[in-house]
Design a protein around this motif. Sequence first.
Motif, PDB file in Angstrom:
ATOM      1  N   ILE A   1      -1.274  -9.484 -38.137  1.00 36.55           N
ATOM      2  CA  ILE A   1      -1.225 -10.834 -38.702  1.00 36.55           C
ATOM      3  C   ILE A   1      -2.485 -11.172 -39.502  1.00 36.55           C
ATOM      4  O   ILE A   1      -2.411 -11.837 -40.543  1.00 36.55           O
ATOM      5  CB  ILE A   1      -1.020 -11.887 -37.590  1.00 36.55           C
ATOM      6  CG1 ILE A   1       0.286 -11.615 -36.842  1.00 36.55           C
ATOM      7  CG2 ILE A   1      -1.025 -13.308 -38.165  1.00 36.55           C
ATOM      8  CD1 ILE A   1       1.524 -11.638 -37.732  1.00 36.55           C
TER       9      ILE A   1
ATOM     10  N   LYS B   1      -1.988 -11.432 -44.840  1.00 37.42           N
ATOM     11  CA  LYS B   1      -3.127 -11.377 -43.917  1.00 37.42           C
ATOM     12  C   LYS B   1      -4.320 -12.139 -44.492  1.00 37.42           C
ATOM     13  O   LYS B   1      -4.998 -12.885 -43.772  1.00 37.42           O
ATOM     14  CB  LYS B   1      -3.525  -9.919 -43.661  1.00 37.42           C
ATOM     15  CG  LYS B   1      -2.522  -9.116 -42.866  1.00 37.42           C
ATOM     16  CD  LYS B   1      -2.963  -7.661 -42.783  1.00 37.42           C
ATOM     17  CE  LYS B   1      -1.900  -6.792 -42.154  1.00 37.42           C
ATOM     18  NZ  LYS B   1      -2.288  -5.364 -42.107  1.00 37.42           N
TER      19      LYS B   1
ATOM     20  N   ALA C   1      -1.531 -14.874 -33.178  1.00 40.37           N
ATOM     21  CA  ALA C   1      -0.731 -13.676 -33.439  1.00 40.37           C
ATOM     22  C   ALA C   1      -0.085 -13.169 -32.155  1.00 40.37           C
ATOM     23  O   ALA C   1      -0.746 -13.022 -31.127  1.00 40.37           O
ATOM     24  CB  ALA C   1      -1.611 -12.589 -34.045  1.00 40.37           C
TER      25      ALA C   1
ATOM     26  N   ASN D   1      -3.649 -15.830 -44.202  1.00 40.21           N
ATOM     27  CA  ASN D   1      -3.807 -16.271 -42.815  1.00 40.21           C
ATOM     28  C   ASN D   1      -5.278 -16.429 -42.459  1.00 40.21           C
ATOM     29  O   ASN D   1      -5.680 -17.393 -41.802  1.00 40.21           O
ATOM     30  CB  ASN D   1      -3.131 -15.277 -41.865  1.00 40.21           C
ATOM     31  CG  ASN D   1      -1.622 -15.386 -41.861  1.00 40.21           C
ATOM     32  OD1 ASN D   1      -1.069 -16.451 -42.164  1.00 40.21           O
ATOM     33  ND2 ASN D   1      -0.937 -14.303 -41.545  1.00 40.21           N
TER      34      ASN D   1
ATOM     35  N   SER E   1       3.892 -16.090 -37.019  1.00 37.82           N
ATOM     36  CA  SER E   1       3.762 -14.731 -37.538  1.00 37.82           C
ATOM     37  C   SER E   1       3.024 -14.690 -38.877  1.00 37.82           C
ATOM     38  O   SER E   1       1.999 -15.354 -39.055  1.00 37.82           O
ATOM     39  CB  SER E   1       5.149 -14.093 -37.646  1.00 37.82           C
ATOM     40  OG  SER E   1       5.055 -12.709 -37.876  1.00 37.82           O
ATOM     41  N   SER E   2       3.561 -13.935 -39.833  1.00 38.51           N
ATOM     42  CA  SER E   2       2.847 -13.701 -41.097  1.00 38.51           C
ATOM     43  C   SER E   2       2.690 -14.950 -41.946  1.00 38.51           C
ATOM     44  O   SER E   2       1.885 -14.973 -42.879  1.00 38.51           O
ATOM     45  CB  SER E   2       3.572 -12.622 -41.909  1.00 38.51           C
ATOM     46  OG  SER E   2       3.513 -11.381 -41.252  1.00 38.51           O
TER      47      SER E   2
END
Length: 369
Positions: free
Chosen positions: A156, A135, A115, A138, A93-94
């Motif tokens: 994400i 975000k 994601a 990532n 996830s994040s």
Amino acid sequence: MKRILVVVDNLNSGGIASVVLNISESADTENYIFDYIVYKQPNKEIVQRIEKIKGKYFVVNRLSETTPFKYVKNIREIIRTNGPYDAIHAHTSSFIWLSCLAAKKENISIRVGHAHGSKNSKQFLLSEMFYSTLKFLNRKYCTKKIACAEISGQYIFGNEFDFIPNFIDHKKYLTVNKEEIDEFMLQHNIPRTFEIYCFIGYLGGEKNPMFALKLFKEILSDHSNSLLLIAGEGPDSNQIGEYIKENKMENKVKMFGNTDKVKEILQISHTLLMPSFSEGMSMALLEAQISGVNCIVSKGVPKTNDIKAGLFHQCPILSVSNWIDMIKEVKKRDKISQIEIVKSLQKIEYNKESVVKKYEIIYSNLNSE
């Protein structure tokens, strides 16, 4: 031989676990080995599946149980001790960026962020600025960004991601063992003459299970020979149980909890109900369509879940009366054959071979930084 390190919450249950294992078990075992970092000890069956494909697993504390510094340090240590690895594939996830940061520090040039799901507005209380930062991180530390749905990728990564659908080995769902189905129905006292509905997924949050239950109560008022099968657990489990008792539906609703009998449930179901407020790409929805089950879904379910076989029916309004009308309309339609289902999967490249090929290209040929 290429070695891939996969980071995922757990492998025991849930749609993400299914996605991860499907990729690993479908790849060319002569050319790829997958190891796993998980937050929860795999059960005996999962351990056997990992060993069958010659993989290993490592259990670490989830981020909420440690600090970001220790989390990264643990992953770096696993890489140094058990590597070298050609790629890392993170499904967390994040916080995908943390494992990818660890991989970058250990000179892994192929860092894949994946994601899943969708944002639950009721759960995320921190500021949008905080999530904007995640975000950005990532995007910064992943060299390849993948999403199974538009809403998943936006949540994400924000932008700059590629869509790759989840997939299922459809052959498992097209093969019916009549004896096993008969035994399952007998064991759970399921009459063959009943119209069977199912709800499969987390019992709470964005999945909106109470709507499915209230809808089914209305269905029963006109068609008493109906049954609702519920597979899953969650914070709404007790509320659902109380609602069933209050409305004297104990003989019409069966709750299976987290079960390994989803295939059997789908094989005997006529209609799957998915009234989600928001959804990513649902493995249950793919499994249902491949099993030939009509799926009535909300507008919160992305159309990328549709395998184009005529089994995906989206109701734009989340009201019981509208859903009742759609169910009646769908019942009039002809049954979809297995041949048509397989052709649809292949045409839109949701079949196993097409999707696995995309991952093998990523693991092998992604340009490093």
